[in-house]
Design an enzyme around this catalytic site. Sequence first.
Site: not given
Length: 136
Positions: A15-16
């Site tokens: 997840c960025g």
Amino acid sequence: MTDAFPITIYHNPKCGTSRNALAMIEAAGYAPEVVEYVKVGWSRPQLDAILAGMGAAPREIMRTKGTPAEELGLTDPGASDEAILAAMVEHPILVNRPIVVTPKGTKLCRPSEAVLELLDKRPESFTKEDGEVVRH
């Protein structure tokens, strides 16, 4: 790096937003405990403590995008907190990320710069993966 100010981040490296929050913590000079919760899972007492620290209900930390939430009936307004918590223990991906715990509180850090509210010291500026510059 210091542990006089303990930080735990419940992190998903895919997840960025989670990667950016972790990078901001590290840029501020902290060495957080990183818990890859999708791998290690959740216990009910852990979730209860996180929710108590946030003053939140299970639905407030439930992730629906890219999870089995809808198939499990958890997006139904009638789904109980008990059902949601049981599903989160069984399917760790149902918990949104990143959740950060510090002496200043517990928070779901979306957007990632929300983590700055939980830190005693902050980086003067930080460049996120997408190039956005966050100044504090």
